[in-house]
Design a protein around this motif. Structure first.
Motif, PDB file in Angstrom:
ATOM      1  N   HIS A 329       0.880  -1.294   0.089  1.00 44.20           N
ATOM      2  CA  HIS A 329       0.143  -0.051  -0.014  1.00 44.20           C
ATOM      3  C   HIS A 329       0.891   1.151   0.022  1.00 44.20           C
ATOM      4  O   HIS A 329       0.573   2.173  -0.706  1.00 44.20           O
ATOM      5  N   CYS A 332       2.481   1.942  -3.478  1.00 42.66           N
ATOM      6  CA  CYS A 332       1.569   2.398  -4.206  1.00 42.66           C
ATOM      7  C   CYS A 332       1.333   3.992  -4.053  1.00 42.66           C
ATOM      8  O   CYS A 332       1.329   4.832  -4.997  1.00 42.66           O
ATOM      9  N   MET A 339      -0.736  -1.169  -8.486  1.00 38.68           N
ATOM     10  CA  MET A 339      -1.105  -2.371  -7.766  1.00 38.68           C
ATOM     11  C   MET A 339      -0.334  -3.729  -8.250  1.00 38.68           C
ATOM     12  O   MET A 339       0.098  -4.391  -7.627  1.00 38.68           O
ATOM     13  N   GLU A 380      -7.220  -7.026  -5.422  1.00 37.08           N
ATOM     14  CA  GLU A 380      -6.601  -5.563  -5.201  1.00 37.08           C
ATOM     15  C   GLU A 380      -6.994  -5.253  -3.781  1.00 37.08           C
ATOM     16  O   GLU A 380      -6.214  -4.363  -3.054  1.00 37.08           O
ATOM     17  N   ILE A 383      -4.325  -4.863  -1.219  1.00 39.33           N
ATOM     18  CA  ILE A 383      -3.395  -3.539  -1.157  1.00 39.33           C
ATOM     19  C   ILE A 383      -4.232  -2.340  -0.790  1.00 39.33           C
ATOM     20  O   ILE A 383      -4.033  -1.687  -0.092  1.00 39.33           O
TER      21      ILE A 383
END
Length: 415
Positions: A329, A332, A339, A380, A383
């Motif tokens: 996380h 990103c 991701m 996803e 994340i």
């Protein structure tokens, strides 16, 4: 299947990540991956020890944490307030805190105490989805304590259901009372010959050698000497470089054939080019830049230049984070990775950084059966949810064996 051991697991999923696929594990490895109906037909006569219905869930490769310092005694929670008040990493270090504070406590700790705390830390990492973790020594700075830490890591390798890549990091800091040159000579003349002896006797198996190449710690020439000596006894080069000051560590690593270099907040453009050309992985540590308020590593430039970018938690008393989902996380948000890029960096690329990409980091036939099953139809979420992995990760599998099962996932929504 006739005459062989029964398959241990069949993971059937209708997820978006592995759409209507099944994964079959046997003898610790992935036996087959493919369309669910094809796999069911192929193994129609097989007896399974366990079948997990993953309808509405996602199956991912086990996460790989490419950089941790998990063996130590004495936390540094008191230093967090100092950092918040503006003290820099090196100011705390020079005041007797930082690494030296942990070294004192680790030297005084019994091996059993270190093993028990290390084991609990690994369990927390495993619950967060990590199935392969790089684990460093480095809070001893003398031969006796470094070996004590490496024995603890070896015990965990042999007794725990989690993969470990062990790293000798005796050059983590210059011991009090020594110069960097004296510490370098001690490592080359005493530490490394002992590690070679213990490796030959089968007592301790170390995979990597690490040096903290930094201004005021080990300069470029000392780093070169130690890394080359480690390489000469069969260790992979995987070291700290260009973190607080530009040291030309990346250029050195590329020259020496390093498998990976960590941190790289201050890496030069030339260093990035050299790493890409040498296929030397960059292990980026977003927790460190976040907690120390450093500038972020140039992840986008590295990716665009073709560098193999991996991620690690840098778990240690200074960056107390067990969770690779949180690391992804941060990568990103703060390092502008997508991701997809973050997931690759925390799986196959991190495995590459440890020399393990032939057996770990992806869901492929013949690779080790390390998997994470999450309670969501979209991968996803692992994340996207910052700190939400405790309600999201349903199963963690190592070598085809369920090593963590979160029963709460069956009764609660992950959203």
């Amino acid at each position: 299947m006739a005459g062989g051991n029964p398959s241990t697991l069949d993971f059937s999923t209708g997820s978006r990540f592995l759409c209507s696929l099944s994964v079959v594990c046997r003898d610790g490895c992935i036996k087959a991956v493919g369309q669910a109906d094809v796999i069911r037909s192929q193994f129609s006569g097989a007896t399974f020890e366990r079948i997990i219905d993953c309808s509405g869930k996602c199956v991912l490769p086990g996460l790989v944490d490419a950089h941790t310092h998990p063996v130590w005694a004495g936390d540094r929670v008191h230093e967090f307030a100092m950092k918040l008040a503006g003290a820099s990493y090196m100011e705390i270090h020079q005041a007797g805190g930082g690494i030296h504070f942990t070294v004192e406590h680790t030297r005084n700790a019994k091996e059993e105490e270190l093993f028990n705390t290390f084991k609990h830390r690994l369990e927390r990492m495993r619950r967060a989805g990590s199935t392969l973790v790089e684990c460093k020594s480095g809070y001893g700075l003398n031969l006796e304590t470094e070996l004590k830490m490496l024995r603890v890591i070896e015990r965990a390798k042999q007794s725990m259901d989690i993969g470990i890549s062990s790293t000798y990091c005796g050059a983590h800091s210059v011991p009090k009372g020594k110069t960097a040159t004296e510490a370098t000579d001690d490592i080359i003349n005493n530490h490394l010959p002992k590690l070679k002896e213990l490796k030959l006797s089968g007592e301790i198996h170390v995979n990597n050698i690490d040096v903290f190449c930094e201004k005021g710690v080990f300069d470029l020439e000392s780093t070169r000497r130690i890394l080359q000596a480690g390489k000469d006894i069969g260790l992979q080069i995987n070291f700290h470089g260009d973190e607080l000051h530009p040291m030309k560590s990346a250029e050195l690593g590329a020259e020496l054939g390093a498998r990976a270099i960590s941190h790289l907040e201050e890496v030069s453009d030339e260093g990035i080019t050299a790493m890409a050309r040498a296929k030397c992985a960059a292990v980026l540590l977003p927790t460190t830049a976040y907690m120390l308020r450093l500038k972020q590593p140039q992840a986008r430039k590295m990716l665009e230049e073709g560098v193999i970018v991996a991620l690690g938690s840098d778990f240690n008393p200074n960056a107390y984070c067990f969770s690779m989902p949180m690391v992804m996380h941060l990568a990103c948000v703060n390092m502008k990775m997508s991701m997809n890029e973050a997931l690759a960096a925390a799986t196959i690329n991190a495995a590459y950084a440890l020399g393990k990409s032939d057996t770990h980091g992806s869901i492929e036939t013949g690779k080790q059966g390390d998997l994470v099953i999450i309670n969501s139809s979209r991968w996803e979420h692992l994340i996207y949810q910052f700190g939400g992995h405790e309600a999201l990760i349903n199963y963690v599998i190592v070598k085809g064996k369920v090593v963590y099962e979160n029963e709460k996932c069956e009764t609660m929504s992950s959203y």
